[in-house]
Design a protein around this motif. Structure first.
Motif, PDB file in Angstrom:
ATOM      1  N   LEU A 157       0.903  -1.308  -0.159  1.00  0.00           N
ATOM      2  CA  LEU A 157      -0.188  -0.125  -0.097  1.00  0.00           C
ATOM      3  C   LEU A 157       0.518   1.442   0.118  1.00  0.00           C
ATOM      4  N   ARG A 158       0.073   2.835  -0.147  1.00  0.00           N
ATOM      5  CA  ARG A 158       1.244   3.792  -0.497  1.00  0.00           C
ATOM      6  C   ARG A 158      -0.016   4.692  -0.210  1.00  0.00           C
ATOM      7  N   ARG A 163      -2.554   5.204   4.619  1.00  0.00           N
ATOM      8  CA  ARG A 163      -2.529   5.823   5.954  1.00  0.00           C
ATOM      9  C   ARG A 163      -4.250   5.875   6.288  1.00  0.00           C
ATOM     10  N   ASN A 164      -4.936   5.266   5.608  1.00  0.00           N
ATOM     11  CA  ASN A 164      -6.551   5.032   5.396  1.00  0.00           C
ATOM     12  C   ASN A 164      -6.809   3.999   6.069  1.00  0.00           C
ATOM     13  N   ALA A 165      -6.154   2.614   5.774  1.00  0.00           N
ATOM     14  CA  ALA A 165      -5.838   1.664   6.124  1.00  0.00           C
ATOM     15  C   ALA A 165      -5.589   1.091   7.307  1.00  0.00           C
ATOM     16  N   TYR A 166      -4.041   2.101   7.943  1.00  0.00           N
ATOM     17  CA  TYR A 166      -3.906   2.389   8.934  1.00  0.00           C
ATOM     18  C   TYR A 166      -4.745   2.751  10.162  1.00  0.00           C
ATOM     19  N   ARG A 167      -5.202   3.674   9.540  1.00  0.00           N
ATOM     20  CA  ARG A 167      -6.087   4.217  11.039  1.00  0.00           C
ATOM     21  C   ARG A 167      -7.860   3.370  10.678  1.00  0.00           C
ATOM     22  N   ASN A 184      -1.660  -6.936   9.971  1.00  0.00           N
ATOM     23  CA  ASN A 184      -0.458  -6.031  10.208  1.00  0.00           C
ATOM     24  C   ASN A 184       0.862  -6.101  10.377  1.00  0.00           C
ATOM     25  N   THR A 185       1.464  -7.650   9.178  1.00  0.00           N
ATOM     26  CA  THR A 185       2.810  -7.471   8.905  1.00  0.00           C
ATOM     27  C   THR A 185       2.557  -6.815   7.905  1.00  0.00           C
ATOM     28  N   TYR A 186       1.835  -6.756   6.852  1.00  0.00           N
ATOM     29  CA  TYR A 186       1.391  -6.484   5.519  1.00  0.00           C
ATOM     30  C   TYR A 186       1.336  -4.582   5.345  1.00  0.00           C
ATOM     31  N   ILE A 187       0.410  -3.956   6.576  1.00  0.00           N
ATOM     32  CA  ILE A 187       0.603  -2.708   7.241  1.00  0.00           C
ATOM     33  C   ILE A 187       2.383  -2.377   7.341  1.00  0.00           C
ATOM     34  N   LEU A 188       2.890  -2.762   8.559  1.00  0.00           N
ATOM     35  CA  LEU A 188       4.115  -2.644   8.839  1.00  0.00           C
ATOM     36  C   LEU A 188       5.075  -3.149   7.605  1.00  0.00           C
ATOM     37  N   HIS A 189       4.885  -3.941   6.755  1.00  0.00           N
ATOM     38  CA  HIS A 189       6.074  -3.192   5.348  1.00  0.00           C
ATOM     39  C   HIS A 189       5.292  -2.701   4.382  1.00  0.00           C
ATOM     40  N   SER A 190       4.038  -2.663   3.782  1.00  0.00           N
ATOM     41  CA  SER A 190       4.714  -1.117   3.551  1.00  0.00           C
ATOM     42  C   SER A 190       4.539   0.190   3.846  1.00  0.00           C
ATOM     43  N   ILE A 191       4.090   0.368   5.170  1.00  0.00           N
ATOM     44  CA  ILE A 191       5.146   1.888   6.121  1.00  0.00           C
ATOM     45  C   ILE A 191       6.049   2.091   6.182  1.00  0.00           C
ATOM     46  N   LYS A 192       6.975   0.881   6.345  1.00  0.00           N
ATOM     47  CA  LYS A 192       8.605   0.618   5.646  1.00  0.00           C
ATOM     48  C   LYS A 192       8.968   0.860   4.669  1.00  0.00           C
ATOM     49  N   SER A 193       8.306   0.771   3.580  1.00  0.00           N
ATOM     50  CA  SER A 193       8.790   0.979   1.628  1.00  0.00           C
ATOM     51  C   SER A 193       8.152   2.230   1.868  1.00  0.00           C
ATOM     52  N   ASP A 194       7.378   3.358   2.192  1.00  0.00           N
ATOM     53  CA  ASP A 194       6.766   4.152   1.486  1.00  0.00           C
ATOM     54  C   ASP A 194       7.543   5.399   2.642  1.00  0.00           C
ATOM     55  N   ARG A 195       8.073   4.962   3.625  1.00  0.00           N
ATOM     56  CA  ARG A 195       9.302   5.549   4.370  1.00  0.00           C
ATOM     57  C   ARG A 195      10.300   5.626   3.783  1.00  0.00           C
ATOM     58  N   ASN A 196      10.855   4.241   3.255  1.00  0.00           N
ATOM     59  CA  ASN A 196      12.381   4.355   2.734  1.00  0.00           C
ATOM     60  C   ASN A 196      12.204   5.340   1.337  1.00  0.00           C
ATOM     61  N   ARG A 197      10.614   4.914   0.492  1.00  0.00           N
ATOM     62  CA  ARG A 197      10.950   5.852  -0.821  1.00  0.00           C
ATOM     63  C   ARG A 197      10.779   7.629  -0.202  1.00  0.00           C
ATOM     64  N   ARG A 198      10.172   7.836   0.916  1.00  0.00           N
ATOM     65  CA  ARG A 198      10.145   9.503   1.318  1.00  0.00           C
ATOM     66  C   ARG A 198      11.598   9.864   1.453  1.00  0.00           C
ATOM     67  N   PHE A 199      11.862   9.214   1.856  1.00  0.00           N
ATOM     68  CA  PHE A 199      13.343   9.138   2.421  1.00  0.00           C
ATOM     69  C   PHE A 199      14.462   8.860   1.105  1.00  0.00           C
ATOM     70  N   ALA A 200      13.932   8.561  -0.007  1.00  0.00           N
ATOM     71  CA  ALA A 200      15.112   9.247  -1.073  1.00  0.00           C
ATOM     72  C   ALA A 200      14.666   9.767  -1.413  1.00  0.00           C
ATOM     73  N   ILE A 201      13.467  10.474  -1.574  1.00  0.00           N
ATOM     74  CA  ILE A 201      13.218  12.068  -2.755  1.00  0.00           C
ATOM     75  C   ILE A 201      13.531  12.921  -1.482  1.00  0.00           C
ATOM     76  N   LEU A 202      14.026  13.311  -0.436  1.00  0.00           N
ATOM     77  CA  LEU A 202      14.409  13.658   0.799  1.00  0.00           C
ATOM     78  C   LEU A 202      15.558  14.227   0.469  1.00  0.00           C
ATOM     79  N   ALA A 203      16.703  13.058   0.445  1.00  0.00           N
ATOM     80  CA  ALA A 203      18.143  12.406   0.181  1.00  0.00           C
ATOM     81  C   ALA A 203      18.159  13.676  -1.274  1.00  0.00           C
TER      82      ALA A 203
END
Length: 1019
Positions: A157-158, A163-167, A184-203
């Motif tokens: 998810l992205r 965000r809707n699924a997490y809420r 729960n595992t699916y949401i956690l992996h989605s959050i991690k993947s989304d965070r990594n993507r945003r961090f790459a854009i920020l860098a």
């Protein structure tokens, strides 16, 4: 509109269809197996998909659905996916027998006696409660399962969806259904993947800004040299700020790594749970499939391999029960061979150490039996020049063997090495008489040989039945015909009697003809509608049995009379084979109606009948008359107890069975089939009774006295006293005269502890005390309906319990009136042994003994107690309920402690082994031997009817069982005990091969699968 999955038992199909139609009428989308599974698709995988994609799981409760293995698999799948489970009761059940995932929920009752519309409204409310969450839960579970199966990051998810699924998950912890671990595992992996993507854009953005700043500073330095010191100061300040930011980013990275490690640990835990759940699901799936294949003819090996797979993945009661049930029917394979065509005939030499199989591929192969090495080897194979072999026979002295083929060639071979000695064929003589001549290279007349028999004369004559009706009897050395016999039509069956005097032939037009080979006289005996299909000679008397589609006829061959027929038996289905017992007192038939019937030769009365799953084409009897073997179109060969009709072994075949034979003194069975397979099976491990005593009535009870001096047997309304003997089991092999002849059937039979008295209770409420020494009977004047009786440990009183739970004691010397009993005690079940008297009531068990300080050891134990039994020393107590639950307690140090419990079929009788290690449980079809310490089965003894009585001899050497009209004694040393930890290894020894590649692919899809049995090769 919600998506519903409906789970039900096939026996509730009518009620299920009504509910499903009602669900559709209220605009619910229903997934049901009769509509939603396409043809040629793995039904279990489709069911799993249906459950996973459903919003709610509807379970229709009934006794059959709670007992169904497939329903259990569906419930577990729904629970693993945290589906909203809505139980609907169609028929009443015991709430305690329901799985935990069902039992903890509120049930909606839509039984025949309930208001259907009210129940449907409640179900609709339960379905539509928080429907938005239901649909989101289903959507997330489907996407989670797809990601879990494919491991594709693009399925995560992205953005707003994430965000809707997490809420939604954060607020759903108290909702029904709860989020699954996989979600729960699916949401956690989605959050991690989304965070990594945003961090790459920020860098990337930071890098662009830094390059722009450097460019700006370089330009400023070049254009304005005057402000160099200021610029240097600014650069130093910028560097300090960069270092500060770097430290901050490093701290953020450390925190991210910590969070990543935490999430990794959560993922590892979730993965471990998922792996465990997958193992459980695979084990349940194999068990469910094993149960299905168990009921398919010829698939007992498939069922057993699946049960082994299930047990290997996870040990369960269901898999063990299937495995033990299958194992009780499977003999040990010794050898497997194959010819290229159907085995049309099989014959043994007179010594029984060589047999020959004649095949449709034109070969006859001789197989030598090496008993000591448990080995069967090929001696030689002969050829009929391509024509199918129809018949084979050994000479009566075993010096040569004869084959006959479809082209009409009769070949004679040396039985030692297979050398061809002579070839004969039919020739057309100038006269009307048939002639036999040696083959001289001319083309044979192609008149097929139907059968071959040998005659025990000095010249070892041969009788060959040809398809055109001629049956010449001739000398195999010269071809000279002594009896040119002609039946006038195709001979379906033909043979020479054991004494060599008579030849009997049955034709396709139904006529049976008998010739005296000494005088040449012919005697027509009978006719059969549809042709003569089967024939057999009695081995001890000059009798022959013939059969067709309408009747079985028995003829006497010992009289020179036109009318040799003794009697006829009308039948409803064509008879395909007949075989006599060794003593000729009975014979067995196999017919198209799937029946194997045993008939009394003298009267023609049917003694018993057994059933296979297809037409029975071949039957044979062991040389000792104990066993009947049969085979036919159901792809099995079976061995039956001739005395009772109990099925002893069931051997799967590749295709329809053809020929059968017992070998090695009835220790082995030879089976063949239409594919050309030849197999040898070790059936020596059949558990045989040491002695069987027949009764004119049903044996109700069996009981050894504590001293071992007597054996009491109740047969309906009569009681017999037998005298055991350690050497011959019984000193008299018959019941003799009864010591008690009562007015109704015996309901209970008990000995006093000193073995001097025998107590009886009948179904008509008659209670008697019998003095064994004085041979005196005293009737106890009870007035209430008595449920149970037992002697007190001091042998002075007989205690009775009535239907209201009231106890009364009666003096054994003068039982005119009851004695005082502590009014606190209540109970309906009684048993005594050693120094102990146990009383069972609906909510507890009480122990009365001389130990202690006057209080009674008691254990709270709810439920009915159909049986209570104590071990001989009183240290163990077993209680059995009507539903089949058995609980074992230990009585020690004035305390009653629960040891173990198990469930089998409802018990009809119970008995402890004297050493306390085993408990015998008699049921409707078996005697189970249960390990007392573990509550696990270690052996079972098949019976044909309910085992009303079980009892061990004083030293435990023998087990006596009473069922139907027989009392049987089994030597315990002959009964192999297989414990649970040895079950897989033992089962593998009963299998000739593993799954083949196609079976593995179909049953286990793309799983990297190891062989089920390591020491068995794939076919």
């Amino acid at each position: 509109m919600a998506k519903l999955f409906v789970s039900y038992s096939r026996r509730d199909s009518v009620a299920a269809r009504r509910l499903i139609d009602s669900f559709k009428s209220i605009e619910q989308d229903v997934w049901v197996d009769w509509e939603s599974i396409p043809p040629a698709v793995d039904w279990l995988e489709q069911i799993f998909r249906g459950i996973e994609e459903a919003d709610a799981f509807i379970f229709l409760i009934s006794p059959d659905s709670l007992a169904s293995e497939v329903c259990k698999v569906e419930i577990n799948r729904a629970a693993q996916n945290n589906k909203r489970i809505i139980p609907i009761v169609l028929r009443d059940v015991d709430h305690k027998t329901a799985p935990e995932s069902i039992g903890k929920l509120n049930w909606t009752f839509i039984r025949e006696t309930d208001n259907f519309e009210e129940g449907l409204a409640k179900v609709k409310t339960a379905i539509e409660l928080d429907l938005d969450w239901l649909e989101e839960h289903r959507r997330l579970q489907v996407r989670s399962l797809e990601w879990h199966r494919k491991k594709d990051p693009s399925l995560l998810l992205r953005g707003r969806d994430l965000r809707n699924a997490y809420r939604m998950l954060q607020t759903a912890t108290s909702k029904d259904p709860t989020p699954t671990d996989l979600q729960n595992t699916y949401i956690l992996h989605s959050i991690k993947s989304d965070r990594n993507r945003r961090f790459a854009i920020l860098a990337t953005g930071i890098a662009v800004i830094a390059l722009a700043l450097l460019y700006f500073l370089a330009t400023e330095a070049r254009d304005d040299a005057i402000t160099a010191q200021t610029a240097e100061a600014q650069q130093r300040q910028t560097a300090v700020a960069a270092l500060t930011e770097e430290a901050k980013q490093r701290q953020i990275a450390v925190a991210a790594l910590t969070e990543e490690a935490k999430q990794r640990q959560i993922a590892v835990t979730a993965q471990a749970v998922a792996v465990h759940n997958e193992i459980v699901a695979e084990a349940q799936r194999s068990a469910a499939r094993a149960q299905i294949y168990e009921g398919i003819p010829g698939e007992l090996y498939t069922s057993t391999l699946l049960a082994i797979d299930s047990m290997d993945r996870q040990e369960t009661t269901e898999a063990e029960e299937i495995l033990r049930r299958n194992l009780s029917l499977l003999p040990r394979p010794l050898a497997q061979f194959a010819q290229m065509g159907k085995i049309n005939a099989l014959a043994f030499n007179p010594d029984g150490d060589v047999f020959v199989t004649a095949s449709a591929d034109g070969t006859a192969c001789a197989w030598s039996i090496e008993v000591e090495e448990e080995k069967v080897s090929n001696s030689f194979c002969t050829s009929s020049k391509g024509a199918a072999l129809n018949a084979v026979a050994f000479s009566r002295d075993g010096s040569f063997l004869v084959t006959g083929d479809q082209a009409g060639i009769v070949q004679i071979f040396d039985s030692q090495n297979g050398d061809l000695l002579r070839e004969f064929q039919r020739v057309e003589p100038p006269s009307s008489q048939v002639q036999i001549a040696e083959v001289d290279g001319e083309t044979p007349r192609n008149i097929p040989v139907r059968s071959i028999s040998t005659r025990p004369t000095r010249a070892q004559q041969i009788a060959v039945a040809f398809d055109d009706g001629w049956i010449p009897v001739f000398d195999p050395n010269t071809g000279d015909i002594s009896s040119p016999l002609w039946i006038g039509n195709r001979p379906n069956v033909a043979g020479v009697s054991p004494n060599g005097v008579w030849l009997v032939a049955g034709s396709a037009n139904g006529r049976v003809s008998v010739w005296n080979l000494g005088t040449g006289n012919r005697f027509p005996t009978s006719t059969h509608r549809g042709g003569v299909l089967a024939m057999a000679f009695s081995p001890t008397e000059n009798k022959v049995a013939t059969a067709g589609s309408d009747t079985i006829a028995i003829a006497n061959l010992s009289i020179e009379s036109e009318n040799k027929e003794l009697y006829r038996i009308p039948i409803q289905s064509p008879i395909r084979d007949i075989a006599f017992s060794p003593d000729g007192t009975w014979f067995v038939t196999g017919s198209d109606d799937r029946r194997i019937r045993v008939w009394e030769t003298l009267s023609g009365n049917e003694l018993r009948a057994m059933t296979q799953d297809g037409a029975v084409t071949e039957v044979t009897v062991s040389s000792d008359g104990k066993w009947i073997a049969s085979t036919g179109n159901d792809r099995t060969a079976r061995v039956w107890d001739a005395a009772t009709g109990a099925e002893i072994f069931q051997i799967p075949l590749k295709i329809s069975g053809s020929q059968l034979a017992f070998a090695n003194n009835d220790q082995w069975l030879v089976t063949t089939d239409a594919s050309g397979a030849v197999a040898i099976w070790d059936i020596s491990k059949i558990v045989l009774p040491e002695l069987t005593v027949s009764s004119t009535g049903t044996v109700n009870h069996v009981q050894y006295s504590p001293s071992g001096e007597w054996l009491a047997v109740a047969s309906e309304d009569k009681v017999y006293l037998l005298t055991p003997d350690q050497q011959s089991i019984l000193r008299q092999p018959a019941f003799g005269s009864p010591v008690l002849d009562l007015d109704s059937s015996v309901a209970k039979l008990v000995f006093s502890h000193d073995s001097t008295l025998l107590g009886t209770l009948t179904e008509e409420n008659e209670v008697d005390i019998y003095d064994l020494a004085a041979r005196r009977r005293q009737t106890v004047p009870v007035t209430e309906s008595i449920q149970s009786i037992a002697f007190t440990p001091d042998n002075q009183q007989l205690v009775t319990s009535d239907s209201n739970g009231n106890l009364q004691a009666w003096d054994v010397l003068s039982p005119e009136s009851p004695l005082d009993v502590d009014g606190v005690l209540q109970g309906t079940s009684l048993t005594s042994a050693g120094e102990v008297l146990a009383v069972g009531s609906p909510d507890q068990i009480i122990i009365l003994s001389d130990e202690g300080n006057g209080d009674f050891p008691t254990i709270e134990f709810s439920g009915d107690k159909a049986f209570l039994v104590l071990s001989p020393d009183g240290s163990l107590l077993a209680s059995s309920s009507a539903s089949g639950d058995v609980t074992v307690f230990q009585y020690q140090d004035h305390e009653l402690i629960k040891l173990t419990s198990f469930r089998k079929e409802p018990a009809a009788s119970l008995a402890f082994h004297p050493d306390g290690t085993l408990l015998a449980v008699g049921t409707a079809r078996n005697v189970y031997l249960m390990d007392v310490s573990s509550g696990k089965e270690v052996a079972r003894i098949p019976h044909i009817s309910t085992v009303n009585g079980v009892s061990f001899s004083e030293a435990g050497r023998y087990l006596a069982t009473g069922s139907s009209q027989a009392l049987r004694f089994w030597e315990m040393a002959d009964i192999p005990l297989v414990r649970t930890e040895d079950l897989i290894e033992t089962a593998c020894l009963s299998l000739p091969e593993n799954f083949d590649v196609s079976q593995l692919s179909a049953l286990f899809e793309e799983e990297d699968y190891d062989p089920v049995c390591d020491d068995r090769e794939a076919p």
